[in-house]
Design an enzyme around this catalytic site. Structure first.
Site, short mmCIF file in Angstrom:
data_model
loop_
_atom_site.label_atom_id
_atom_site.label_comp_id
_atom_site.label_asym_id
_atom_site.label_seq_id
_atom_site.Cartn_x
_atom_site.Cartn_y
_atom_site.Cartn_z
CB CYS A 180 -10.25 2.41 5.23
SG CYS A 180 -11.34 0.97 5.32
CG HIS B 232 -5.86 -0.34 -2.32
ND1 HIS B 232 -6.62 0.58 -3.02
CD2 HIS B 232 -6.63 -0.74 -1.28
CE1 HIS B 232 -7.80 0.72 -2.42
NE2 HIS B 232 -7.83 -0.08 -1.36
CG HIS C 251 -2.07 -0.90 1.23
ND1 HIS C 251 -1.92 -2.24 1.43
CD2 HIS C 251 -3.40 -0.70 1.11
CE1 HIS C 251 -3.11 -2.82 1.42
NE2 HIS C 251 -4.03 -1.91 1.21
CG ASP D 139 -0.02 0.42 -4.19
OD1 ASP D 139 0.95 0.88 -3.59
OD2 ASP D 139 -0.96 -0.16 -3.61
CD GLU E 235 -12.08 -5.29 3.22
OE1 GLU E 235 -11.17 -4.81 2.53
OE2 GLU E 235 -12.37 -4.88 4.34
O1 FUB Z 1 -6.62 -1.79 1.86
C1 FUB Z 1 -6.82 -0.44 2.27
C2 FUB Z 1 -8.24 -0.24 2.68
O2 FUB Z 1 -8.54 -1.06 3.80
C3 FUB Z 1 -9.25 -0.65 1.64
O3 FUB Z 1 -9.53 0.32 0.73
C4 FUB Z 1 -10.41 -1.03 2.47
O4 FUB Z 1 -11.32 -1.80 1.77
C5 FUB Z 1 -9.75 -1.76 3.62
O5 FUB Z 1 -9.46 -3.07 3.29
ZN ZN Z 2 -13.34 1.57 4.35
#
Ligand code: FUB
Ligand code: ZN
Length: 657
Positions: A425, A198, A146, A196, A329
């Site tokens: 988050c 994410h 991240h 990345d 998720e």
């Molecule tokens: O992985 C970073 C953040 O934490 C994500 O955007 C959320 O869904 C949670 O998993």
């Molecule tokens: Zn969140």
């Protein structure tokens, strides 16, 4: 032929009573509360977060920055992306200064900028986990680290803070971070040919580009989007090089998700539908939409359209929530929309709002405004309690405290909002959406000002153009626009006609006009010094049904009035809610109750309620043995306000006769 040129937007002041309450709550409760939590000064119970496995440690998010800055000793605590809680909060604070100047808060945020500057390394790098505890592993395990997501969140905050306060240091930190990323990533010799795990940096760099006009930041955002999935084994190769033992994982379990989960199995242009983690999907889409808009990249544009259609037409809940499963998720597959096990993360709704806003810049279509409105008044807003100090991470459409406790498959569903989360988050993400809501009301294209939301406001534009929108939305559907245009500029005002109100009445300067609905907007030519427009929307409450492809909603109805989706709660209706059968041929009544839930419109429907079988009865019996029923009223409250009364069952979809 008349030439229409849109004046540029200068400032929007939100005057809506509904949103003024929330925005003041942000200033009075939400920001102070979240700051305390992130400084470990609040008396909170994180252990209640079912995803936190009973761990009740504090946030430590500010402490991590202090340690990285050399002002404190200790180890990093929390997720590798813990810094982002602070950055989202900072961004929300920056937006709040636009409507509520607050010198005390500004002292805190200026000091925070100084702290962040101290924590940043000379080459621009900033991710406290790696600085404190794993400096040798920087950029080595991007699937999980991240790092770009974290820096992206600072970049967004830095841009917002600079724009709100003129603090140059805030922007310098952001540009130095972006330069650090630029120096490390790319296809040139010696750089990392990756991205990345994410997505987020793409949208952050686009925001940085908007304020600096530096092409290199747009190019870098574009690179990340073009490169994603080009080498589908990129993450695996990095893991191999960084150490394959599971103890080397930064977040346990993250390596088990497949390439699709990270939207990296193939180049974006070849991905047919979005897969995987819902927040990753919508952040990626937002970045794609920004970059498509600024570069004209047709592949990205086509991907935006494809992903939008799939998400919104086949995978979105009626409340705007997305993400059907707690496993990862994630989104699942088309028309799979279970109500009592869904995820519907608040961040995913915030992210879909971002995506919708960017799509409005690409195509002037009302459907983007519809989804944005759906999030603002339902799916995103439900993430926060009316007190501003409790939050939902997961937003179900059906919940039962007994089931959440008794069925491990439903333990992620909590029926009252929590103080905070181990992975926090969502709370500050929602705060930044609400504090920045003024940015979501207009989209200015070359030839039209689009008024996309019915949130009362006073907007000033270049050339002394002023648009004042007044209404009592979402409770009333009479929308008034007073446009003052002293220099008699010629422009078009596009007013969104919401999908939920195909019938509408429109008057311009008191005369009824019949203007066609073009892709969800009516366009009015403005060239007089003053123009008054009145729009009346259809606010009749309606029974809604899902597509008959949605198995979970077969034979069920929901109630919607204007943009507000309603929910039945045990607080108002004797449980079990599943036993009621709504009589859809009977009228729905509506009443505004100023004393309930800070003032809400409630609806009431007629339903048949059977006498419940005795607990000593046989579990199964012939259908012929029907229980006696009686007709009752079911009272429903707006979904966003559920779980602010006594704990109990909740259901958006109700069985019908
Ligand atoms: O992985 C970073 C953040 O934490 C994500 O955007 C959320 O869904 C949670 O998993
Ligand atoms: Zn969140």
């Amino acid at each position: 032929m008349k030439v229409f040129t849109s004046p540029k937007l200068s400032k929007v002041k939100v005057t809506s009573d509904f949103w003024k309450r929330y925005r003041e709550l942000i200033v009075k409760e939400v920001l102070p509360y979240q700051w305390k939590v992130m400084n470990d000064e609040a008396d909170i119970n994180i252990a209640e977060d079912p995803l936190n496995n009973g761990n009740n440690k504090n946030s430590h998010a500010v402490a991590n920055l202090k340690i990285a800055a050399g002002l404190m000793k200790g180890h990093h605590y929390g997720f590798p992306f813990q810094d982002t809680d602070v950055y989202k909060w900072l961004e929300a604070a920056a937006y709040s200064f636009g409507y509520h100047p607050n010198p005390d808060l500004k002292k805190i945020t200026d000091n925070l900028i100084d702290l962040i500057a101290k924590a940043q390394e000379p080459d621009g790098y900033l991710s406290t986990y790696f600085q404190i505890d794993a400096p040798e592993r920087k950029f080595k395990r991007l699937q999980q680290s991240h790092e770009l997501y974290t820096m992206g969140h600072y970049i967004e905050a830095g841009v917002a803070y600079y724009k709100a306060t003129g603090n140059k240091k805030a922007l310098d930190i952001a540009t130095r971070m972006a330069d650090c990323i630029d120096n490390n990533f790319g296809l040139e010799e010696g750089k990392i040919p990756g991205y990345d795990g994410h997505p987020e940096i793409e949208l952050a760099l686009s925001r940085l580009y908007e304020v600096t006009h530096e092409q290199k930041y747009m190019d870098l955002a574009h690179y990340f989007l073009k490169q994603r999935g080009v080498d589908p084994a990129f993450f695996e190769k990095q893991i191999k090089a960084d150490g394959e033992s599971p103890d080397r994982d930064l977040i346990p379990g993250m390596r088990d998700f497949n390439r699709e989960y990270y939207l990296a199995a193939e180049p974006i242009k070849d991905q047919k539908v979005p897969h995987g983690h819902a927040v990753r999907v919508v952040y990626l889409c937002t970045g794609m939409a920004y970059v498509a808009r600024y570069t004209g990249d047709k592949d990205l544009l086509a991907a935006c359209d494809r992903f939008w259609n799939d998400l919104v037409k086949r995978q979105m809940y009626i409340t705007g929530n997305i993400g059907q499963t707690t496993t990862g998720e994630a989104v699942t597959y088309d028309y799979d929309l279970p109500n009592d096990t869904d995820y519907g993360e608040t961040c995913a709704s915030v992210g879909l709002s971002f995506f919708a806003r960017q799509m409005l810049h690409i195509h002037a279509k009302g459907e983007y405004g519809d989804v944005l409105e759906k999030e603002l008044f339902n799916g995103a807003l439900s993430g926060m309690a009316l007190d501003g100090k409790h939050f939902f991470y997961v937003n179900p459409l059906e919940a039962d405290p007994v089931a959440s406790k008794g069925n491990p498959g439903k333990s992620h569903i909590i029926t009252h909002r929590a103080d905070w989360f181990g992975c926090a988050c969502c709370p500050a993400n929602l705060a930044r959406l609400i504090a920045g809501i003024d940015q979501y009301l207009y989209t200015v294209t070359d030839d039209a000002i689009l008024s996309t939301q019915f949130i009362s406001n006073e907007a000033t534009f270049e050339n002394d153009v002023k648009i004042v929108q007044t209404n009592n939305f979402p409770w009333k559907g009479d929308i008034h626009y007073a446009i003052s245009n002293p220099n008699q500029a010629s422009f078009k005002l596009g007013i969104r006609i919401p999908g939920w109100s195909p019938k509408f009445d429109l008057k311009v300067n008191d005369s009824a006009v019949d203007i066609p609905n073009e892709d969800g907007f009516v366009y009015i030519d403005i060239d007089e010094a003053t123009t008054n427009i009145d729009l009346s929307l259809d606010m009749a409450p309606k029974f809604m049904r899902a597509s008959d492809r949605v198995v979970a909603d077969q034979n069920k109805v929901a109630v919607q009035r204007g943009p507000i989706v309603y929910a039945a709660e045990e607080a108002d209706n004797e449980k079990p809610l599943a036993s009621y059968k709504v009589e859809t041929d009977k009228p729905i009544s509506y009443e505004y109750d100023e004393n309930l839930l800070d003032g809400v419109g409630t609806v009431s429907v007629k339903a048949e309620k059977p006498e419940l079988d005795s607990v000593d009865d046989q579990l199964y019996k012939p259908l012929i043995d029907k229980p006696a029923t009686q007709e009752v009223n079911m009272k429903l409250v707006p979904y966003y306000a559920w779980a602010n009364q006594k704990d109990g069952q909740m259901s958006v979809w109700l069985n019908k006769d």
